[in-house]
Design an enzyme around this catalytic site. Structure first.
Site, PDB file in Angstrom:
ATOM      1  N   ASP A 286      50.271  15.785 -27.564  1.00 55.79           N
ATOM      2  CA  ASP A 286      49.778  15.927 -26.187  1.00 55.79           C
ATOM      3  C   ASP A 286      49.093  14.629 -25.744  1.00 55.79           C
ATOM      4  OD1 ASP A 286      49.200  18.921 -24.606  1.00 55.79           O
ATOM      5  OD2 ASP A 286      48.387  17.079 -23.723  1.00 55.79           O
TER       6      ASP A 286
ATOM      7  N   ALA B 231      64.840  21.210 -10.048  1.00 58.41           N
ATOM      8  CA  ALA B 231      65.899  20.314 -10.549  1.00 58.41           C
ATOM      9  C   ALA B 231      65.691  20.012 -12.032  1.00 58.41           C
ATOM     10  CB  ALA B 231      65.897  19.010  -9.753  1.00 58.41           C
TER      11      ALA B 231
ATOM     12  N   GLY C   4      53.056  19.110 -25.529  1.00 62.47           N
ATOM     13  CA  GLY C   4      52.239  19.839 -24.557  1.00 62.47           C
ATOM     14  C   GLY C   4      51.478  20.961 -25.255  1.00 62.47           C
TER      15      GLY C   4
ATOM     16  N   CYS D  14      50.057  11.494 -27.660  1.00 66.00           N
ATOM     17  CA  CYS D  14      51.372  10.920 -27.344  1.00 66.00           C
ATOM     18  C   CYS D  14      51.806  11.342 -25.945  1.00 66.00           C
ATOM     19  CB  CYS D  14      52.376  11.427 -28.386  1.00 66.00           C
ATOM     20  SG  CYS D  14      54.089  11.169 -27.937  1.00 66.00           S
TER      21      CYS D  14
ATOM     22  N   GLN E 274      47.101  22.892 -24.535  1.00 63.69           N
ATOM     23  CA  GLN E 274      46.660  24.027 -23.712  1.00 63.69           C
ATOM     24  C   GLN E 274      47.857  24.879 -23.297  1.00 63.69           C
ATOM     25  OE1 GLN E 274      44.821  22.017 -20.275  1.00 63.69           O
ATOM     26  NE2 GLN E 274      46.619  22.494 -19.059  1.00 63.69           N
ATOM     27  N   GLY E 275      47.558  25.972 -22.627  1.00 66.97           N
ATOM     28  CA  GLY E 275      48.602  26.809 -22.022  1.00 66.97           C
ATOM     29  C   GLY E 275      49.622  27.349 -23.007  1.00 66.97           C
ATOM     30  N   ILE E 276      50.883  27.290 -22.608  1.00 69.40           N
ATOM     31  CA  ILE E 276      51.975  27.880 -23.401  1.00 69.40           C
ATOM     32  C   ILE E 276      52.096  27.184 -24.765  1.00 69.40           C
ATOM     33  CG2 ILE E 276      54.488  28.188 -23.483  1.00 69.40           C
ATOM     34  CD1 ILE E 276      54.399  28.522 -20.388  1.00 69.40           C
TER      35      ILE E 276
ATOM     36  N   TYR F 226      60.824  20.218  -9.282  1.00 71.12           N
ATOM     37  CA  TYR F 226      60.531  21.024 -10.484  1.00 71.12           C
ATOM     38  C   TYR F 226      61.772  21.859 -10.827  1.00 71.12           C
ATOM     39  CZ  TYR F 226      57.994  24.300 -13.545  1.00 71.12           C
ATOM     40  OH  TYR F 226      57.573  25.070 -14.613  1.00 71.12           O
TER      41      TYR F 226
ATOM     42  N   ASN G  47      58.024  21.255 -24.881  1.00 66.59           N
ATOM     43  CA  ASN G  47      57.339  22.160 -23.958  1.00 66.59           C
ATOM     44  C   ASN G  47      56.557  21.419 -22.871  1.00 66.59           C
ATOM     45  OD1 ASN G  47      55.672  24.704 -23.239  1.00 66.59           O
ATOM     46  ND2 ASN G  47      54.120  23.288 -24.014  1.00 66.59           N
TER      47      ASN G  47
HETATM   48  P1  NAD Z   1      49.774  23.459 -18.817  1.00 67.79           P
HETATM   49  O1  NAD Z   1      49.479  22.506 -17.721  1.00 67.79           O
HETATM   50  O2  NAD Z   1      48.780  24.503 -19.142  1.00 67.79           O
HETATM   51  O3  NAD Z   1      50.085  22.658 -20.172  1.00 67.79           O
HETATM   52  C1  NAD Z   1      50.938  21.553 -20.193  1.00 67.79           C
HETATM   53  C2  NAD Z   1      50.531  20.650 -21.347  1.00 67.79           C
HETATM   54  O4  NAD Z   1      51.430  19.529 -21.348  1.00 67.79           O
HETATM   55  C3  NAD Z   1      49.106  20.082 -21.200  1.00 67.79           C
HETATM   56  O5  NAD Z   1      48.407  20.201 -22.406  1.00 67.79           O
HETATM   57  C4  NAD Z   1      49.332  18.627 -20.818  1.00 67.79           C
HETATM   58  O6  NAD Z   1      48.299  17.759 -21.239  1.00 67.79           O
HETATM   59  C5  NAD Z   1      50.655  18.337 -21.530  1.00 67.79           C
HETATM   60  N1  NAD Z   1      51.365  17.203 -20.944  1.00 67.79           N
HETATM   61  C6  NAD Z   1      51.562  16.947 -19.634  1.00 67.79           C
HETATM   62  N2  NAD Z   1      52.182  15.766 -19.486  1.00 67.79           N
HETATM   63  C7  NAD Z   1      52.404  15.282 -20.731  1.00 67.79           C
HETATM   64  C8  NAD Z   1      52.995  14.095 -21.228  1.00 67.79           C
HETATM   65  N3  NAD Z   1      53.498  13.164 -20.399  1.00 67.79           N
HETATM   66  N4  NAD Z   1      53.044  13.910 -22.557  1.00 67.79           N
HETATM   67  C9  NAD Z   1      52.513  14.829 -23.408  1.00 67.79           C
HETATM   68  N5  NAD Z   1      51.922  15.964 -22.987  1.00 67.79           N
HETATM   69  C10 NAD Z   1      51.873  16.186 -21.667  1.00 67.79           C
HETATM   70  O7  NAD Z   1      51.174  24.106 -18.440  1.00 67.79           O
HETATM   71  P2  NAD Z   1      52.002  25.293 -19.103  1.00 67.79           P
HETATM   72  O8  NAD Z   1      52.126  26.343 -18.099  1.00 67.79           O
HETATM   73  O9  NAD Z   1      51.495  25.612 -20.448  1.00 67.79           O
HETATM   74  O10 NAD Z   1      53.424  24.590 -19.187  1.00 67.79           O
HETATM   75  C11 NAD Z   1      54.135  24.383 -20.391  1.00 67.79           C
HETATM   76  C12 NAD Z   1      55.625  24.375 -20.061  1.00 67.79           C
HETATM   77  O11 NAD Z   1      56.009  25.660 -19.584  1.00 67.79           O
HETATM   78  C13 NAD Z   1      56.004  23.385 -18.960  1.00 67.79           C
HETATM   79  O12 NAD Z   1      57.236  22.772 -19.300  1.00 67.79           O
HETATM   80  C14 NAD Z   1      56.169  24.266 -17.744  1.00 67.79           C
HETATM   81  O13 NAD Z   1      57.048  23.708 -16.799  1.00 67.79           O
HETATM   82  C15 NAD Z   1      56.744  25.514 -18.383  1.00 67.79           C
HETATM   83  N6  NAD Z   1      56.598  26.730 -17.573  1.00 67.79           N
HETATM   84  C16 NAD Z   1      55.372  27.103 -17.095  1.00 67.79           C
HETATM   85  C17 NAD Z   1      55.283  28.250 -16.306  1.00 67.79           C
HETATM   86  C18 NAD Z   1      53.972  28.709 -15.726  1.00 67.79           C
HETATM   87  O14 NAD Z   1      53.999  29.524 -14.799  1.00 67.79           O
HETATM   88  N7  NAD Z   1      52.835  28.273 -16.233  1.00 67.79           N
HETATM   89  C19 NAD Z   1      56.435  28.994 -16.024  1.00 67.79           C
HETATM   90  C20 NAD Z   1      57.657  28.586 -16.542  1.00 67.79           C
HETATM   91  C21 NAD Z   1      57.724  27.452 -17.321  1.00 67.79           C
END
Ligand code: NAD
Length: 321
Positions: A36, A209, A12, A63, A15-17, A207, A91
């Site tokens: 990703d 769970a 993952g 992937c 983008q994001g985290i 989520y 992640n």
């Molecule tokens: P995001 O949507 O910005 O990024 C998620 C990334 O995962 C994306 O790049 C997406 O393409 C990739 N992804 C999704 N499905 C996939 C798959 N099947 N195979 C490979 N890649 C895949 O979200 P985020 O906020 O950066 O989330 C990252 C993690 O942090 C997640 O596990 C989320 O549950 C967790 N999280 C997020 C928050 C929040 O508030 N944003 C809070 C707590 C935990």
């Protein structure tokens, strides 16, 4: 473990985290493998990283973490390219209550799959060099050990308008969106009031769970690693709301299903607890890498208390009898 010179794989990562974790790992001297499904975003980010950190420090592998063969190949390609693997961050995650089986498959099964593949490459007792695995959970995980959240407390927290913030940013203000680091007094007040602990999110039962499952699995496999002398430390991070595209999923019925009606309430919670920037979560990964004493730890991250850890009493330690 020093991050300098290590090889890290992050799912993952486009983008994001995950994106922030990749940058922080590179800034600390690691080489990275971005995993990703988002082809365009992944390629764009890899090109940018080549310009910034020099070619050869980052590779991008398309992937889907729900596909065992693809993920197995992605791990192998990483090891073939860099010659080793030291850090894995599982992640990748989604928020989809309507297609809840997909949510379990990505968030929980994908994380378990990634952990087992990481162990296959890193276990010292099987010829590997050891390493670190970090599994991304959430404060939505309900593993509260001390019975703090009664049913009414839980309903009040999740469905009623948010109570006034414990830590006001300006006098009289109900908003609590400050992103600055809290002081010691803030931390103590929050801990004393047990806010916010790990708690179930009424608007995201599946989520919740998956994120609870991640903590349970990680604590158990961390204990297995210790007993079996795998030489691999396995920890979780449970952040509160983070400023990424995932937060926008609450605005769509196709993500939230019947819980779509709680959109305003969730936004109220965001307003109350504040929203973290991805960078602090990335810094949490570095802290877990550098602190060799941590195995089975649950790192919580909130706006008001920053990085801190769930405290498990002796009765909640994993045991082998
Ligand atoms: P995001 O949507 O910005 O990024 C998620 C990334 O995962 C994306 O790049 C997406 O393409 C990739 N992804 C999704 N499905 C996939 C798959 N099947 N195979 C490979 N890649 C895949 O979200 P985020 O906020 O950066 O989330 C990252 C993690 O942090 C997640 O596990 C989320 O549950 C967790 N999280 C997020 C928050 C929040 O508030 N944003 C809070 C707590 C935990």
């Amino acid at each position: 473990m020093e991050v300098e010179g290590k090889v890290a794989l992050v799912t993952g990562a486009a983008q994001g985290i995950g994106k922030a974790i990749i940058r922080e790992l590179l800034e600390n001297g690691a080489s990275v493998s971005l995993i990703d499904i988002a082809v365009e975003k992944g390629e764009e980010y890899k090109t940018l990283l080549d310009e910034e950190f020099g070619e050869g420090k980052a590779i991008f592998i398309v992937c889907d973490v729900t596909n065992q063969d693809q993920l197995t190949d992605a791990f192998q390609q990483t090891v073939d390219h860099f010659g080793k693997l030291n850090i894995v961050v599982n992640n990748a995650g989604i928020n989809n209550e309507k297609n809840w089986e997909k949510t379990i498959n990505v968030n929980l099964n994908g994380m378990i799959r990634g952990t087992y593949l990481a162990l296959k490459h890193m276990r010292k007792d099987e010829g590997g060099e050891g390493g670190l695995i970090v599994n991304m959970s959430s404060l939505a995980a309900h593993t509260c050990t001390s019975g703090l959240f009664s049913r009414s407390h839980f309903i009040q927290r999740n469905l009623a308008p948010a109570p006034p913030p414990l830590i006001a940013t300006q006098s009289g203000s109900r908003a609590c969106t400050k992103l600055s680091q809290p002081n010691q007094q803030d931390r103590e007040r929050e801990r004393a009031a047990h806010v916010p602990g790990l708690m179930p999110a009424a608007h995201q039962p599946v989520y919740t769970a998956t994120k609870s499952g991640i903590i349970g699995f990680t604590r158990a496999i961390a204990a297995a690693s210790e007993v079996g002398q795998y030489g691999v430390r396995i920890n979780t991070i449970a952040p509160g709301f983070v400023n990424t595209a995932l937060l926008q999923s609450i605005e769509h019925e196709e993500n939230m299903g019947e819980y779509y009606k709680y959109e305003a309430n969730i936004k109220e919670m965001m307003n109350h607890y504040g929203i973290l920037e991805p960078l602090i979560v990335a810094k949490g990964v570095i802290e877990l890498a550098e602190n060799d004493t941590l195995n089975g730890a649950v790192m919580k991250i909130t706006v008001s208390a920053g990085i801190h850890y769930e405290e498990y009493g002796p009765q909640y330690q994993a045991k082998i009898i």
